[in-house]
Design an enzyme around this catalytic site. Structure first.
Site, PDB file in Angstrom:
ATOM      1  N   THR A  68      -8.146 -12.177  -8.018  1.00  0.00           N
ATOM      2  CA  THR A  68      -8.225 -11.724  -9.364  1.00  0.00           C
ATOM      3  C   THR A  68     -10.171 -11.850  -8.855  1.00  0.00           C
ATOM      4  O   THR A  68     -10.507 -10.939  -9.883  1.00  0.00           O
ATOM      5  CB  THR A  68      -7.525 -12.405 -10.298  1.00  0.00           C
ATOM      6  OG1 THR A  68      -7.710 -13.487  -9.944  1.00  0.00           O
ATOM      7  CG2 THR A  68      -6.416 -12.117  -9.720  1.00  0.00           C
TER       8      THR A  68
ATOM      9  N   TYR B   9       2.280  -7.220 -11.224  1.00  0.00           N
ATOM     10  CA  TYR B   9       0.854  -6.450 -12.398  1.00  0.00           C
ATOM     11  C   TYR B   9       0.089  -6.012 -11.678  1.00  0.00           C
ATOM     12  O   TYR B   9      -0.375  -6.937 -10.627  1.00  0.00           O
ATOM     13  CB  TYR B   9       0.433  -7.759 -13.292  1.00  0.00           C
ATOM     14  CG  TYR B   9       1.213  -8.620 -13.970  1.00  0.00           C
ATOM     15  CD1 TYR B   9       1.907  -7.556 -15.184  1.00  0.00           C
ATOM     16  CD2 TYR B   9       2.330  -9.217 -14.202  1.00  0.00           C
ATOM     17  CE1 TYR B   9       1.996  -7.850 -16.304  1.00  0.00           C
ATOM     18  CE2 TYR B   9       3.548  -9.654 -14.551  1.00  0.00           C
ATOM     19  CZ  TYR B   9       3.292  -8.855 -16.109  1.00  0.00           C
ATOM     20  OH  TYR B   9       4.414  -9.688 -16.689  1.00  0.00           O
TER      21      TYR B   9
ATOM     22  N   ASP C 201      -6.276  -1.765 -13.949  1.00  0.00           N
ATOM     23  CA  ASP C 201      -6.944  -0.362 -14.825  1.00  0.00           C
ATOM     24  C   ASP C 201      -8.294   0.018 -13.140  1.00  0.00           C
ATOM     25  O   ASP C 201      -8.527   0.988 -13.426  1.00  0.00           O
ATOM     26  CB  ASP C 201      -7.695  -0.387 -15.551  1.00  0.00           C
ATOM     27  CG  ASP C 201      -8.902  -1.106 -16.188  1.00  0.00           C
ATOM     28  OD1 ASP C 201      -8.166  -2.773 -15.361  1.00  0.00           O
ATOM     29  OD2 ASP C 201      -9.414  -1.254 -16.777  1.00  0.00           O
TER      30      ASP C 201
ATOM     31  N   TYR D 254     -11.283  -5.446  -4.834  1.00  0.00           N
ATOM     32  CA  TYR D 254     -10.242  -5.597  -5.457  1.00  0.00           C
ATOM     33  C   TYR D 254      -9.607  -4.386  -5.816  1.00  0.00           C
ATOM     34  O   TYR D 254      -8.018  -4.487  -5.805  1.00  0.00           O
ATOM     35  CB  TYR D 254     -10.683  -6.023  -6.623  1.00  0.00           C
ATOM     36  CG  TYR D 254      -9.844  -6.450  -7.560  1.00  0.00           C
ATOM     37  CD1 TYR D 254      -8.887  -7.822  -7.586  1.00  0.00           C
ATOM     38  CD2 TYR D 254      -9.736  -5.575  -8.189  1.00  0.00           C
ATOM     39  CE1 TYR D 254      -8.022  -7.915  -8.130  1.00  0.00           C
ATOM     40  CE2 TYR D 254      -8.798  -6.258 -10.161  1.00  0.00           C
ATOM     41  CZ  TYR D 254      -8.162  -7.078  -9.767  1.00  0.00           C
ATOM     42  OH  TYR D 254      -7.168  -7.740 -10.528  1.00  0.00           O
TER      43      TYR D 254
ATOM     44  N   LYS E 290      -5.422  -3.745  -5.234  1.00  0.00           N
ATOM     45  CA  LYS E 290      -4.088  -3.817  -5.759  1.00  0.00           C
ATOM     46  C   LYS E 290      -3.204  -2.581  -5.921  1.00  0.00           C
ATOM     47  O   LYS E 290      -2.795  -2.307  -5.653  1.00  0.00           O
ATOM     48  CB  LYS E 290      -4.830  -3.702  -7.213  1.00  0.00           C
ATOM     49  CG  LYS E 290      -5.401  -5.218  -7.287  1.00  0.00           C
ATOM     50  CD  LYS E 290      -4.749  -6.262  -7.631  1.00  0.00           C
ATOM     51  CE  LYS E 290      -3.625  -6.245  -8.512  1.00  0.00           C
ATOM     52  NZ  LYS E 290      -2.705  -7.422  -8.629  1.00  0.00           N
TER      53      LYS E 290
ATOM     54  N   TRP F  30      -8.326  -6.048 -18.286  1.00  0.00           N
ATOM     55  CA  TRP F  30      -9.956  -6.484 -18.923  1.00  0.00           C
ATOM     56  C   TRP F  30      -8.714  -7.939 -19.911  1.00  0.00           C
ATOM     57  O   TRP F  30      -8.834  -7.824 -20.859  1.00  0.00           O
ATOM     58  CB  TRP F  30     -10.110  -6.337 -20.138  1.00  0.00           C
ATOM     59  CG  TRP F  30     -10.821  -4.870 -20.203  1.00  0.00           C
ATOM     60  CD1 TRP F  30     -11.465  -3.843 -18.733  1.00  0.00           C
ATOM     61  CD2 TRP F  30     -12.550  -4.424 -20.921  1.00  0.00           C
ATOM     62  NE1 TRP F  30     -12.323  -3.049 -18.361  1.00  0.00           N
ATOM     63  CE2 TRP F  30     -12.988  -3.358 -19.661  1.00  0.00           C
ATOM     64  CE3 TRP F  30     -13.170  -4.027 -21.820  1.00  0.00           C
ATOM     65  CZ2 TRP F  30     -13.807  -2.884 -19.969  1.00  0.00           C
ATOM     66  CZ3 TRP F  30     -14.088  -3.661 -22.481  1.00  0.00           C
ATOM     67  CH2 TRP F  30     -14.841  -2.451 -20.706  1.00  0.00           C
TER      68      TRP F  30
HETATM   69  N1  LIG Z   1      -7.732 -11.114 -15.403  1.00  0.00           N
HETATM   70  C1  LIG Z   1      -7.770  -9.402 -15.876  1.00  0.00           C
HETATM   71  O1  LIG Z   1      -8.350  -8.883 -15.860  1.00  0.00           O
HETATM   72  C2  LIG Z   1      -6.607  -8.610 -14.843  1.00  0.00           C
HETATM   73  C3  LIG Z   1      -6.924  -7.429 -15.335  1.00  0.00           C
HETATM   74  C4  LIG Z   1      -5.427  -5.730 -15.000  1.00  0.00           C
HETATM   75  C5  LIG Z   1      -5.141  -6.833 -14.032  1.00  0.00           C
HETATM   76  N2  LIG Z   1      -4.979  -8.249 -13.708  1.00  0.00           N
HETATM   77  C6  LIG Z   1      -3.584  -8.704 -12.828  1.00  0.00           C
HETATM   78  O2  LIG Z   1      -2.796  -9.412 -13.759  1.00  0.00           O
HETATM   79  C7  LIG Z   1      -2.082 -10.650 -12.845  1.00  0.00           C
HETATM   80  C8  LIG Z   1      -2.612 -12.051 -13.508  1.00  0.00           C
HETATM   81  O3  LIG Z   1      -4.106 -12.463 -13.622  1.00  0.00           O
HETATM   82  P1  LIG Z   1      -4.690 -12.867 -13.739  1.00  0.00           P
HETATM   83  O4  LIG Z   1      -5.968 -12.980 -14.564  1.00  0.00           O
HETATM   84  O5  LIG Z   1      -3.370 -14.161 -14.320  1.00  0.00           O
HETATM   85  O6  LIG Z   1      -4.653 -14.290 -12.631  1.00  0.00           O
HETATM   86  P2  LIG Z   1      -5.449 -15.513 -12.526  1.00  0.00           P
HETATM   87  O7  LIG Z   1      -5.700 -16.004 -13.162  1.00  0.00           O
HETATM   88  O8  LIG Z   1      -6.098 -16.006 -11.207  1.00  0.00           O
HETATM   89  O9  LIG Z   1      -4.090 -16.378 -11.966  1.00  0.00           O
HETATM   90  C9  LIG Z   1      -3.834 -15.897 -10.200  1.00  0.00           C
HETATM   91  C10 LIG Z   1      -2.735 -17.239 -10.089  1.00  0.00           C
HETATM   92  O10 LIG Z   1      -2.289 -16.965  -8.649  1.00  0.00           O
HETATM   93  C11 LIG Z   1      -2.363 -17.920  -8.154  1.00  0.00           C
HETATM   94  N3  LIG Z   1      -2.191 -17.901  -7.235  1.00  0.00           N
HETATM   95  C12 LIG Z   1      -3.573 -17.444  -6.067  1.00  0.00           C
HETATM   96  N4  LIG Z   1      -2.903 -17.414  -4.891  1.00  0.00           N
HETATM   97  C13 LIG Z   1      -1.617 -17.875  -4.382  1.00  0.00           C
HETATM   98  C14 LIG Z   1      -1.359 -18.493  -3.196  1.00  0.00           C
HETATM   99  N5  LIG Z   1      -1.442 -18.137  -2.206  1.00  0.00           N
HETATM  100  N6  LIG Z   1       0.886 -19.062  -4.215  1.00  0.00           N
HETATM  101  C15 LIG Z   1       0.539 -19.250  -4.799  1.00  0.00           C
HETATM  102  N7  LIG Z   1       0.080 -18.691  -6.177  1.00  0.00           N
HETATM  103  C16 LIG Z   1      -0.839 -18.433  -5.914  1.00  0.00           C
HETATM  104  C17 LIG Z   1      -3.312 -18.678  -8.901  1.00  0.00           C
HETATM  105  O11 LIG Z   1      -2.487 -19.849  -8.569  1.00  0.00           O
HETATM  106  P3  LIG Z   1      -4.478 -21.184  -8.322  1.00  0.00           P
HETATM  107  O12 LIG Z   1      -4.522 -21.297  -9.832  1.00  0.00           O
HETATM  108  O13 LIG Z   1      -4.238 -22.308  -7.840  1.00  0.00           O
HETATM  109  O14 LIG Z   1      -5.323 -20.657  -7.514  1.00  0.00           O
HETATM  110  C18 LIG Z   1      -2.988 -18.688  -9.982  1.00  0.00           C
HETATM  111  O15 LIG Z   1      -1.791 -19.117 -10.984  1.00  0.00           O
HETATM  112  C19 LIG Z   1      -3.125 -10.175 -11.598  1.00  0.00           C
HETATM  113  O16 LIG Z   1      -2.182  -9.222 -10.315  1.00  0.00           O
HETATM  114  C20 LIG Z   1      -4.443  -9.345 -11.571  1.00  0.00           C
HETATM  115  O17 LIG Z   1      -4.726  -8.349 -10.365  1.00  0.00           O
HETATM  116  C21 LIG Z   1      -5.489  -8.999 -14.088  1.00  0.00           C
END
Ligand SMILES: NC(=O)c1ccc[n+]([C@@H]2O[C@H](COP(=O)([O-])OP(=O)(O)OC[C@H]3O[C@@H](n4cnc5c(N)ncnc54)[C@H](OP(=O)(O)O)[C@@H]3O)[C@@H](O)[C@H]2O)c1
Length: 291
Positions: A68, A105, A108, A131, A135, A157
Site C-alpha cells: 500500500t 479490495y 481508485d 501501485y 492493483k 482515500w
Molecule cells: N489506504 C488507502 O488509502 C487505500 C485506498 C484504496 C485502496 N486500498 C486498498 O485497500 C486494501 C487495504 O488497505 P489498507 O490501507 O488497510 O492497508 P494497510 O493498512 O497497509 O494494511 C495492509 C495489511 O497487509 C498486511 N500484509 C502485508 N504483507 C503481508 C503478507 N505478506 N502476508 C500477510 N499480511 C501482509 C499488513 O501486515 P503488517 O502490518 O504486518 O505489515 C497489514 O495488516 C489494500 O488492498 C489497498 O490496496 C487502500
C-alpha cells in the site's frame, strides 16, 4: 450469504487499517471474525494460507492485505506486483476450491484521472503509477478466473482508526506547525474504513459478486480533506492550497478519481453517508478531538 454466525477469515485483519475495521464490523454483524497477521498466514506463501484454511474451515475469505505504499512501490515494483498482482488470484483460487466467497479490495488509483465525471465499474483501468498498475493487475487476474463468488471492491482515500493515514498525519503536523500546504488539484472520494467495512457486510448479504466501487458520498481535494479535519479538531493551524506541481511525489497520482457509487446503491438500496459526517466521527469520536 448469511453473515450471522459465519466464520470469516480476514487477511490483514490484525494490523491493517481496513482489516481491523472489517474485524469489528463482522463481529458486530454477528459473525465470528478471525483477524490474521502475517505470522498466522504470509500471503506470499499461499501454502501457509491453505494450511490455515484447512484447519479452521471458514465460510468466507477476505483479503485486506496489499502493498500500500504508493511512492515506495516505484522503487519496489517486484514486491508491489507480487502482493497486489500475483497474490489475489491465488487466494481466490483457494476460496473457490472450498466453494466459499472471496473478497478483495482495489483502488481508485487504477485510473489515470483524465475523466471529469465519476468513474464507474465500466471504465477501463489505466493507471499511471506502479501501485495502480499492480492493483489493476490483481483485478484483471481475478476477473479472468471468472469465479462466481469473487467480490472486488475499489475504494479510495482511506482513513480511520487503527493505523496511520492521511488525516492522522495532517492532524499530527497541525500540532507542530502553524501553517501547512496541501494539494488542491487532486480530487477524490474519502472513505472511512468502518463505513467501508459495514458496507462490505451489506454487499455480501446481497450475494454481490464482481466489481464494485465504494467510498463515502461526495468528493473533495486533499486540501479540502486536510482543512476540514484541522477545523473539526480545532487546531491552531492554517492549511493553504497548493498545486501538485509544488509538491512533487515519486508516484504520479490521478488528478480526478471520484468513484461512482450507484452500483452499490442499486445493489443494497443504501447510499453511503457523506465523507464530512464520517470524518467528524473519526476526528471527534475515534480521536476524541475538537469541541
Ligand atoms: N489506504 C488507502 O488509502 C487505500 C485506498 C484504496 C485502496 N486500498 C486498498 O485497500 C486494501 C487495504 O488497505 P489498507 O490501507 O488497510 O492497508 P494497510 O493498512 O497497509 O494494511 C495492509 C495489511 O497487509 C498486511 N500484509 C502485508 N504483507 C503481508 C503478507 N505478506 N502476508 C500477510 N499480511 C501482509 C499488513 O501486515 P503488517 O502490518 O504486518 O505489515 C497489514 O495488516 C489494500 O488492498 C489497498 O490496496 C487502500
Amino acid at each position: 450469504m448469511r453473515i450471522q454466525d459465519a466464520r470469516v477469515a480476514i487477511l490483514g485483519g490484525r494490523t491493517g487499517l481496513l482489516g481491523q475495521a472489517l474485524t469489528k464490523a463482522f463481529d458486530q454483524a454477528g459473525a465470528q471474525a478471525f483477524p490474521l497477521s502475517r505470522q498466522d498466514c504470509d500471503v506470499l506463501d499461499p501454502m501457509s494460507v491453505e494450511v490455515w484454511l484447512d484447519k479452521n474451515d471458514p465460510d468466507l475469505l477476505i483479503n485486506a492485505t496489499g502493498y500500500t505504499q504508493v511512492d515506495l512501490a516505484e522503487d519496489e515494483p517486484e514486491m508491489a506486483f507480487a502482493l497486489n498482482g500475483t497474490v489475489p488470484p491465488l487466494l481466490a483460487t483457494l476460496a473457490a476450491r472450498r466453494a466459499i466467497p472471496f473478497v478483495h479490495y482495489s483502488t481508485d488509483f487504477v485510473f489515470n484521472g483524465l475523466k471529469k465525471t465519476p468513474y464507474t465499474e465500466y471504465d477501463e483501468p489505466c493507471a499511471s503509477s506502479v501501485y495502480g498498475i499492480s492493483k489493476a493487475d490483481g483485478e484483471r487476474g481475478l476477473l479472468k478466473l471468472g469465479y462466481k463468488r469473487t467480490l472486488i471492491i475499489r475504494i479510495s482515500w482511506l482513513f480511520g482508526p487503527g493505523r496511520t493515514n492521511f488525516v492522522k498525519k495532517i492532524l499530527g503536523l497541525a500540532d507542530v506547525h502553524k501553517k501547512l500546504t496541501v494539494v488542491n488539484d487532486q480530487i477524490g472520494s474519502p472513505s472511512y474504513a468502518p463505513d467501508i467495512a459495514d458496507n462490505t457486510v451489506k454487499l455480501l448479504e446481497k450475494d454481490a459478486a464482481g466489481l464494485f466501487h465504494l467510498a463515502n458520498s461526495g468528493h473533495t481535494s486533499w486540501h479540502g480533506l486536510a482543512n476540514t479535519a484541522v477545523m473539526m479538531a480545532n487546531k491552531n493551524c492554517i492549511v493553504s492550497p497548493i498545486p501538485t506541481t509544488a509538491y512533487p511525489t515519486k508516484a504520479t497520482r490521478p488528478h480526478y478519481s471520484v468513484l461512482d457509487l450507484s452500483k452499490f446503491t442499486r445493489t443494497t438500496g443504501l447510499t453511503p453517508r457523506p465523507w464530512e459526517d464520517a470524518l467528524k466521527q473519526y476526528v471527534m469520536g475515534d480521536l476524541g478531538l475538537g469541541a
